[in-house]
Design an enzyme around this catalytic site. Sequence first.
Site, PDB file in Angstrom:
ATOM      1  N   CYS A   1       0.817  -1.218   0.000  1.00 30.62           N
ATOM      2  CA  CYS A   1       0.000   0.000   0.000  1.00 30.62           C
ATOM      3  C   CYS A   1       0.854   1.274   0.000  1.00 30.62           C
ATOM      4  CB  CYS A   1      -0.932   0.001   1.204  1.00 30.62           C
ATOM      5  SG  CYS A   1      -1.963   1.485   1.349  1.00 30.62           S
TER       6      CYS A   1
ATOM      7  N   CYS B   1      -6.060  -3.084   8.199  1.00 32.91           N
ATOM      8  CA  CYS B   1      -7.225  -2.183   8.164  1.00 32.91           C
ATOM      9  C   CYS B   1      -8.429  -2.759   7.438  1.00 32.91           C
ATOM     10  CB  CYS B   1      -6.829  -0.851   7.536  1.00 32.91           C
ATOM     11  SG  CYS B   1      -6.395  -0.927   5.782  1.00 32.91           S
TER      12      CYS B   1
END
Length: 358
Positions: A104, A201
Amino acid sequence: MKKKVAVAMSGGVDSSLVATLLKEEGYEVIGITMRLSDEGRGFCLSPEAEAAALVSVKDAQRVAEQLGIQHYVADFRDMFKTKVIDYFLDEYAQGRTPNPCVACNPQIKFGALLTKAQELGADFFATGHYARIKQDENGRYGLYTGVDKHKDQSYALYRIKQDVLKHIILPLGEFTKVKTRELAEKYGLVVAKKAESQEVCFVPDDDYKAMLKRFRPQCLKPGDIVHVDGTVLGHHEGVPLYTIGQRKGLGIAYTEPLYVVKLDTVKNQVVVGPNESVFAESLIAEKMNWLAFDELKEPIKVNARIRYGAREGMGVVAPLDNGRVKVTFDNPQRAVTPGQSVVFYNGDQVVGGGIIVE
C-alpha cells in the site's frame, strides 16, 4: 509565502498531531483522508459496517474543523481493491504470506495520495509514521528508524523511492508514542484518547482465513499434512490457511511439537517438522529497492529484519543475477517466510530491501 503541506489524515491520534504540529510551525496545512473500502473492518456490506468505515473520515473532518484547515476525501476504493486487497488474497492463495502495508505505501499512500496532494498545490506531504528522513552531504535522502523502537515503522516504508522521499515530512520520527499522546492531550485534540488499531485495516477481526473462504474459495483444496521425512500425519483444508512457523491448530498428534516448515502449493501439502527445521541460514529475495545507494554491486554486511516487529539478524547480502540477492545470516533465523519483506539496516539507516522468495 507559506509552504503548503498536505497531511494524510486517518482520523487517528498520530496524523492529527502531525497536522497540528505543522500548522504550529507555520505551514499552510490541508488534510486528505483516503476512502479505501466500503466494507471497512466489517467486510460484510451491512449498514453498520459501512457506518464504521466512515468513522475515520468523520474523525479526520472533526480534527480539520478544530484546526481550521481545509479537508479533502480521496476515493481510492477501486485502486485499493486491485493493488492491495487482491494482492493480499492472491499471495495467500499461492502459499505466500503478504504484507499489505508494504504494498500500500508506495502505490497508494506515497503514490496516488501524494499525487493528489500535489494536484492540490502541496509542496510537501506528511504522515504520522514513526520513521525519519535525512538528507546527506551529497543531497541523497535516506530513511531511518524512528526514535521509538517499539513503534518504528521504517520496515513498512522501505519501498518508497528516492525521488519521493524528498517530498515527505515525518514529524513523529523523533517522538515516542507516549510523547504523541501527551501532546495530543495538550493541544486538546478531539481524538486524543482514541484507541489505536492493531490489525490489518481491511481484514475484519484480523481473520484473513475468513476472507479467503469468502473471496478465494477455489484455492482451498483439502490435502495432506506431511512430516519432513515424508510421513503423512493428517489432513488440511487448504494450504493458504497455514503459515510458516505455525504450531497450534494443526490437528495432528506426534511425539514432539511440530511446526509448519513449508507450504507446497504444487503438491498441495503442508510440510511440518521439529523446531530446528523452522530455522534458515539464508534466503533469496527479489524486487529490490535500494535507498542508501542505487545498486548493490558487491556483498555487504547488514542487519536484516525478516518481518515487521522481528529482531534484526546480522548477515551478508550479496547480489545475484536478475536483480535478486542472497542473504546469509550469521545465526539461523526462525520462520523465514516467502512473501514477506526482508529489510536491511546499517545502524539506524535503511539500506534497502526486497520480497523473500525462498
